[in-house]
Design a protein around this motif. Structure first.
Motif, mmCIF file in Angstrom:
data_model
loop_
_atom_site.group_PDB
_atom_site.id
_atom_site.type_symbol
_atom_site.label_atom_id
_atom_site.label_comp_id
_atom_site.label_asym_id
_atom_site.label_seq_id
_atom_site.Cartn_x
_atom_site.Cartn_y
_atom_site.Cartn_z
ATOM 1 N N UNK A 159 0.822 -1.201 0.000
ATOM 2 C CA UNK A 159 0.000 0.000 0.000
ATOM 3 C C UNK A 159 0.866 1.264 0.000
ATOM 4 N N UNK A 160 1.947 1.217 0.756
ATOM 5 C CA UNK A 160 2.867 2.354 0.820
ATOM 6 C C UNK A 160 3.475 2.631 -0.552
ATOM 7 N N UNK A 161 3.844 1.551 -1.238
ATOM 8 C CA UNK A 161 4.413 1.706 -2.567
ATOM 9 C C UNK A 161 3.411 2.210 -3.590
ATOM 10 N N UNK A 162 2.126 1.851 -3.433
ATOM 11 C CA UNK A 162 1.085 2.258 -4.373
ATOM 12 C C UNK A 162 0.515 3.646 -4.066
ATOM 13 N N UNK A 163 0.870 4.195 -2.930
ATOM 14 C CA UNK A 163 0.310 5.477 -2.500
ATOM 15 C C UNK A 163 0.815 6.600 -3.405
ATOM 16 N N UNK A 164 -0.102 7.409 -3.920
ATOM 17 C CA UNK A 164 0.246 8.536 -4.788
ATOM 18 C C UNK A 164 0.370 9.789 -3.934
ATOM 19 N N UNK A 165 1.592 10.203 -3.666
ATOM 20 C CA UNK A 165 1.819 11.314 -2.742
ATOM 21 C C UNK A 165 1.338 12.649 -3.310
ATOM 22 N N UNK A 166 1.125 12.732 -4.607
ATOM 23 C CA UNK A 166 0.656 13.996 -5.183
ATOM 24 C C UNK A 166 -0.820 14.249 -4.888
ATOM 25 N N UNK A 219 -3.877 8.649 4.468
ATOM 26 C CA UNK A 219 -3.150 9.721 3.797
ATOM 27 C C UNK A 219 -1.680 9.632 4.193
ATOM 28 N N UNK A 220 -0.930 10.696 3.921
ATOM 29 C CA UNK A 220 0.506 10.668 4.165
ATOM 30 C C UNK A 220 0.910 10.646 5.616
ATOM 31 N N UNK A 221 -0.045 10.847 6.531
ATOM 32 C CA UNK A 221 0.248 10.778 7.965
ATOM 33 C C UNK A 221 -0.085 9.409 8.529
ATOM 34 N N UNK A 222 -1.207 8.845 8.122
ATOM 35 C CA UNK A 222 -1.626 7.562 8.694
ATOM 36 C C UNK A 222 -0.915 6.370 8.067
ATOM 37 N N UNK A 223 -0.575 6.441 6.772
ATOM 38 C CA UNK A 223 0.011 5.280 6.099
ATOM 39 C C UNK A 223 1.362 4.854 6.684
ATOM 40 N N UNK A 224 2.311 5.777 6.944
ATOM 41 C CA UNK A 224 3.570 5.339 7.567
ATOM 42 C C UNK A 224 3.364 4.680 8.927
ATOM 43 N N UNK A 225 2.344 5.111 9.656
ATOM 44 C CA UNK A 225 2.073 4.524 10.973
ATOM 45 C C UNK A 225 1.509 3.111 10.855
ATOM 46 N N UNK A 226 0.853 2.800 9.741
ATOM 47 C CA UNK A 226 0.398 1.429 9.508
ATOM 48 C C UNK A 226 1.592 0.489 9.360
ATOM 49 N N UNK A 227 2.575 0.918 8.590
ATOM 50 C CA UNK A 227 3.775 0.088 8.419
ATOM 51 C C UNK A 227 4.510 -0.059 9.749
#
Length: 534
Positions: free
Chosen positions: A47-54, A92-100
């Motif tokens: 999911x982190x890799x597929x996340x579109x940061x834009x 979003x960009x705040x919650x996704x890193x915390x999932x990993x």
């Protein structure tokens, strides 16, 4: 079933599978927990890799990704309107890193639980239930759903501490439960107030949708928490400021922020090593995440008014935690107080209301997550062998346990913020953001940045002093020859757990863009959202 639902409920499937297996299969419980958590980690990484940061963002103007939204509860309340609760997930960009981070720390905790024999069925089932609750917190975008996951998290932690903890485990478990429940009970009142203040523009029904709560246009004019025409005050305190304070206290208990921190040292000391790993690596991050996702995003106007006081609390936590860590003689309690100090940087960075400060706060949460997990695991290694953590009962461990000493030294230097490691990036960005706050008009004076820097110096003091007292000099153990025999060096299993954790600290210290690239747009949106009320 969507990917986020799969991520959340995989551990629950593992928990159910463990519970239905007969006792003759008890050796398989840990393998089931391990297998499901490995899958969870790979899924979160994908999911982190597929996340579109834009595309990412934090307020109603920006889209969350991997959205799952299904109607859950619909009730007609007559004159009170219609009740609308959704099963609503997104990251979003705040919650996704915390999932990993959560999946990674849970995997460490399972590795640390490998030798658990006391009621293994109940232990691993509760561990997986806790995993589900934590993942749900970081994914939920409906406040009612968020609260359910938040409360479910308490139950397994209470039993994991109260049954598998140390001599005073019942006291520590009850203290932890009461502290956290105190905050969450009042949080529920604010959630209800927000519900009656916000409507879904599409249906006109009151809603728990957090994205609608982030949009001032969705508030009912004259309602308790309305942005405009806010007629309500409690003892002279505006209703929105009161709601912000109540939610902040609830999450500050989790962080923990001084003076709401007193449950932490007692709980860590009595908790078994795997639970300490989860408490430091994941639970404290729930508090930081709640402050950003809920307090700052739903009450940005109140956050802008309160940021000086929040920064002051951050400074107090940094210095108070560091000074207490310096005074400790129990290694585990020392690391517990170091967590109070290091999480103070998170609050300071968020309060600075600068892009550098909030980015540094997020990075600090991630860095502290796996580094504190490594530190508590290292304490567990030595405690498992001789059932003692008293610093002065050990001396000269470097000669006796060279590999263990190497891991401890790297973990200590990484945690104190040595350049090249992840903690340096987090703390440096917090200090930079706090120093620049005065220039951009957020009201945070530069002396707070200087005070935060003193906390880094104190951090180096207690880590290096502990290293000198325990690991160098002539070998001497309180237990004499019996301890010398029992204190064997780290095993292959322990090396497999520790190496990726410390390697990650080095990788993120050299390449912080792996995290910053995903969260930059979200952080900028948050800064813009709150800064308009300064």
């Amino acid at each position: 079933m969507g990917l986020l639902s799969l991520l959340i409920f995989l551990p629950l499937v593992a928990s159910a599978l463990i519970l239905v297996l007969p006792s003759i299969w008890r050796q398989s419980y840990k393998f089931i927990a391990l297998a499901f958590t490995v899958i969870q980690l790979f899924l979160s990484a994908w999911l982190y890799g597929q996340f579109d940061s834009s595309l990412n963002g934090i307020n109603h103007l920006q889209g969350f990704q991997f959205i799952e939204q299904l109607p859950w509860i619909r009730l007609d309340l007559g004159s009170l309107g219609k009740l609308e609760i959704d099963y609503f997930l997104g990251v979003d960009g705040i919650s996704l890193p915390l999932l990993i981070l959560s999946a990674f720390v849970m995997l460490m905790a399972i590795g640390a639980s490998w030798n658990i024999t006391k009621n293994a069925k109940g232990y691993f089932a509760l561990l997986m239930l806790l995993n589900t609750a934590v993942m749900g917190i970081f994914c939920a975008l409906d406040f009612f759903l968020f609260y359910i996951f938040y409360e479910v998290m308490l139950l397994p932690l209470y039993f994991l501490i109260g049954i598998w903890g140390g001599a005073n485990r019942e006291y520590a478990a009850i203290k932890f439960f009461i502290y956290t429940l105190f905050g969450s009970v009042f949080m529920l009142l604010v959630i209800v107030g927000l519900y009656f203040s916000v409507t879904n523009p599409a249906t006109g029904a009151h809603t728990f949708n957090m994205l609608h709560m982030m949009n001032p246009e969705n508030y009912v004019d004259g309602s308790f928490f309305a942005y405009l025409n806010n007629y309500y005050e409690v003892q002279g305190i505006p209703a929105r400021m009161l709601g912000f304070i109540v939610l902040f206290v609830a999450f500050a208990i989790k962080v923990p922020v001084v003076p709401f921190h007193t449950w932490l040292p007692d709980t860590h000391v009595e908790a078994p090593t795997p639970v300490s790993i989860i408490l430091a690596g994941v639970l404290l991050k729930v508090g930081g995440y709640g402050i950003i996702r809920v307090c700052y995003s739903i009450f940005p106007d109140a956050a802008a008014q309160a940021n000086w006081w929040l920064a002051l609390l951050g400074i107090i936590s940094i210095l108070y935690g560091a000074l207490n860590a310096l005074a400790q003689k129990d290694l585990k309690r020392m690391i517990a107080y170091s967590s109070v100090s290091h999480m103070g940087f998170v609050l300071l960075g968020v309060a600075a209301l600068t892009a550098e400060g909030i980015s540094g706060a997020m990075f600090q949460m991630l860095s502290h997550g796996f580094l504190s997990a490594a530190l508590f695991f290292l304490v567990g290694v030595i405690y498992d062998r001789v059932h003692d953590r008293y610093i002065y009962n050990f001396r000269g461990l470097a000669t006796h346990m060279p590999a263990y000493t190497g891991f401890v030294a790297v973990a200590f230097f990484a945690s104190l913020g040595l350049p090249g490691f992840s903690a340096f990036i987090g703390e440096a960005f917090v200090i930079i953001g706090t120093f620049n706050a005065e220039s951009v008009g957020t009201g945070i004076p530069r002396w707070m940045a200087i005070a935060g820097s003193v906390g880094i110096l104190l951090s180096a003091s207690y880590f290096l002093w502990t290293l000198q007292r325990m690991f160098f000099g002539q070998t001497r153990f309180k237990g004499g020859e019996a301890w010398a025999i029992a204190l064997t060096d780290v095993t292959l299993r322990e090396r497999i757990i520790l190496f990726p954790t410390l390697a990650l600290a080095l990788v993120l210290g050299i390449m912080p863009s792996l995290v910053f690239d995903k969260m930059n747009a979200t952080v900028l949106n948050l800064v813009t959202l709150v800064s308009q009320y300064l």
